[in-house]
Structures are given as structure tokens and as C-alpha cells.
Design a protein around this motif. Sequence first.
Motif, PDB file in Angstrom:
ATOM      1  N   ILE A  95       0.948  -1.195  -0.038  1.00 33.75           N
ATOM      2  CA  ILE A  95      -0.061   0.119  -0.071  1.00 33.75           C
ATOM      3  C   ILE A  95       0.818   1.086   0.069  1.00 33.75           C
ATOM      4  N   ALA A  96       1.982   1.291   0.701  1.00 29.20           N
ATOM      5  CA  ALA A  96       2.798   2.333   0.856  1.00 29.20           C
ATOM      6  C   ALA A  96       3.389   2.631  -0.631  1.00 29.20           C
ATOM      7  N   PHE A  97       3.689   1.421  -1.473  1.00 34.27           N
ATOM      8  CA  PHE A  97       4.173   1.609  -2.654  1.00 34.27           C
ATOM      9  C   PHE A  97       3.029   2.279  -3.757  1.00 34.27           C
ATOM     10  N   ILE A  98       2.097   1.717  -3.464  1.00 36.35           N
ATOM     11  CA  ILE A  98       0.913   2.131  -4.434  1.00 36.35           C
ATOM     12  C   ILE A  98       0.646   3.383  -4.257  1.00 36.35           C
ATOM     13  N   ALA A  99       0.540   3.981  -2.990  1.00 36.58           N
ATOM     14  CA  ALA A  99       0.390   5.514  -2.922  1.00 36.58           C
ATOM     15  C   ALA A  99       1.488   6.519  -3.410  1.00 36.58           C
ATOM     16  N   LYS A 100       2.626   5.832  -3.676  1.00 33.98           N
ATOM     17  CA  LYS A 100       3.630   6.763  -4.566  1.00 33.98           C
ATOM     18  C   LYS A 100       3.298   6.393  -5.854  1.00 33.98           C
ATOM     19  N   ASP A 101       3.006   5.204  -6.262  1.00 35.09           N
ATOM     20  CA  ASP A 101       2.812   4.665  -7.738  1.00 35.09           C
ATOM     21  C   ASP A 101       1.590   5.582  -8.285  1.00 35.09           C
ATOM     22  N   ILE A 102       0.554   5.513  -7.496  1.00 31.97           N
ATOM     23  CA  ILE A 102      -0.643   5.900  -8.130  1.00 31.97           C
ATOM     24  C   ILE A 102      -0.994   6.934  -6.897  1.00 31.97           C
ATOM     25  N   THR A 103      -0.688   8.350  -7.236  1.00 33.72           N
ATOM     26  CA  THR A 103      -0.772   9.448  -6.161  1.00 33.72           C
ATOM     27  C   THR A 103      -2.324   9.735  -5.927  1.00 33.72           C
ATOM     28  N   GLU A 104      -3.255   9.370  -6.800  1.00 34.13           N
ATOM     29  CA  GLU A 104      -4.587   9.543  -6.461  1.00 34.13           C
ATOM     30  C   GLU A 104      -5.229   9.031  -4.972  1.00 34.13           C
ATOM     31  N   HIS A 105      -4.219   8.008  -4.544  1.00 31.32           N
ATOM     32  CA  HIS A 105      -4.663   7.407  -3.124  1.00 31.32           C
ATOM     33  C   HIS A 105      -4.187   8.090  -2.062  1.00 31.32           C
ATOM     34  N   GLN A 106      -3.067   8.948  -2.472  1.00 30.71           N
ATOM     35  CA  GLN A 106      -2.436   9.770  -1.386  1.00 30.71           C
ATOM     36  C   GLN A 106      -3.260  10.460  -0.349  1.00 30.71           C
ATOM     37  N   LEU A 107      -4.158  11.477  -0.684  1.00 32.03           N
ATOM     38  CA  LEU A 107      -5.503  12.464  -0.001  1.00 32.03           C
ATOM     39  C   LEU A 107      -6.270  11.415   0.648  1.00 32.03           C
ATOM     40  N   PRO A 108      -6.866  10.500  -0.103  1.00 30.20           N
ATOM     41  CA  PRO A 108      -7.993   9.811   0.556  1.00 30.20           C
ATOM     42  C   PRO A 108      -7.586   8.768   1.803  1.00 30.20           C
ATOM     43  N   LEU A 109      -6.207   8.201   1.479  1.00 31.32           N
ATOM     44  CA  LEU A 109      -5.644   7.260   2.626  1.00 31.32           C
ATOM     45  C   LEU A 109      -5.113   8.463   3.617  1.00 31.32           C
ATOM     46  N   ARG A 110      -4.404   9.265   3.496  1.00 30.49           N
ATOM     47  CA  ARG A 110      -3.946  10.054   4.798  1.00 30.49           C
ATOM     48  C   ARG A 110      -5.232  10.754   5.334  1.00 30.49           C
ATOM     49  N   GLY A 111      -6.078  11.298   4.638  1.00 34.00           N
ATOM     50  CA  GLY A 111      -7.115  11.723   5.143  1.00 34.00           C
ATOM     51  C   GLY A 111      -8.228  10.787   5.872  1.00 34.00           C
ATOM     52  N   GLY A 112      -8.082   9.423   5.425  1.00 33.05           N
ATOM     53  CA  GLY A 112      -8.840   8.506   5.971  1.00 33.05           C
ATOM     54  C   GLY A 112      -8.254   8.297   7.460  1.00 33.05           C
TER      55      GLY A 112
END
Length: 234
Positions: A95-112
Motif C-alpha cells: 500500500i505504501a508503494f501504491i500510494a507513491k505509484d498512483i498518487t490519487e490514493h494519497q489524499l484519501p488514504l492520509r485523510g482517512g
Amino acid sequence: MDRRESMKTMLVGSLAGGLVIGCTPEEEVAEQVATPVKSDAYGRTEEEKLRDELLHEAEFFTEAEVGTIATLCDLILPATDKFGSATDAGVPEFIAFIAKDITEHQLPLRGGLMWLNHRAIKKFSHTFDECTPAQQTELLDEIAYPDKATPEVAQGVTFFNRMRNLTLTGYYTSKMGIEELGYQGNRPNVWDGVPDDVLKEHGMAYDEEWLAKCIDQETRDVMAEWDDDGNLLT
């Protein structure tokens, strides 16, 4: 059927149908995830290897965030008597890798993660990781069942759906997860002609001379051998 078995069944069914489990259109981006690979992985171009290296060297989540992600992953997919947990399969790193690879995940994951800690502090005066297992389960029960969730926790439901999707994707594309699914890859069928009972029913039979020219399926795994002059021995 336990919860883990249910989720595995859902995953297999969704793969067969080409769908992503439990995802809203917003979350379908998770389907695009790529398994994190080492730079020397087979089949990567030089450009892809360089990009992988840069992604692996970069950091997005803080240490505390990674810890909470690991806790959530193991609550979603705990270990069984036969297979390890999501953490054992390296899902937090995935998941840490995916958040860097597909940056659309960053805000929803950190906000969540922020929402989850805020909710935990509001209810139990502790962050999520500081809560007892029973308190963590109570918090997740609020957001793990969208049909039963209240509007107050809608943001948490969206976050948990994403986390569950990433956790299942990470686990069941790992070596451990594939072993649990029992996937053996593409395997050829064995055709050994029309069954004898069917031939007899219709008064037919194979010609023995013709059969002698066909492969004996019981010896299909035997490697052929030749002598030094190129004559087939077996």
C-alpha cells in the motif's frame, strides 16, 4: 464460512467477472494497481526499473501512518492456522508503494487515517493504534458495513472501502495469497480419446494400429531420449 473465507470468495468471483470488489467508481483506480517490484524483477524495461527505484527510495507515509495501516491490514485479514496475515504477506509495504505509484490514493488514504484517529480520540480518548483490540473492532464495525453505517461516518466508510480493497488486492496478488487461493496457473487438459463405454454404446472402437501411433497419456511426462546417432530410444 468465516469472514476471511467470505472475502476470498468475493475476490475470486469479482476477478472472474472483471470487477473490483466493493468499489465505487471513485475507487476503481485501485484496480490499476501494480505489484511493487524490485528493480531487478524480470520483464522490466530500463525506464521501468529506474522509476521503481525512485519510488522505492521515496517516502510518503510517516512511520505512525504505516503503523496504523499495518494494524488495519491485519484486522481486515488476520492470520489463520494455515496462512499468515496481511502484514506477513507485505501488504503495508504494498500500500505504501501504491500510494507513491498512483498518487490519487494519497489524499484519501492520509485523510482517512486522520479521520480514523479523530474518531478514536472522540470516542475513547486514544489514537486508533492506542485503542484496545475491542475498541478498534468497535470503531471498524461503524464503517465496515456501508448499508448499516450512519451519515456521520460516511467519510470513514469510503476510507475503509479503499483500505479493504487495497488490502485484498495486495494480499491475493502476493505469493502467500496466491497459494491460499490455490491458483496453479494455466494447465493443459489431457484428451485421451472417446471413453470406452461411449464407444461400446455406439458399437465403435478405435483401430489398434492407429492407437499404436498415438501418445500414451500415462507416459506424457516422460522425457524423450536419443542415442548419439539421433535415434529415438524412448
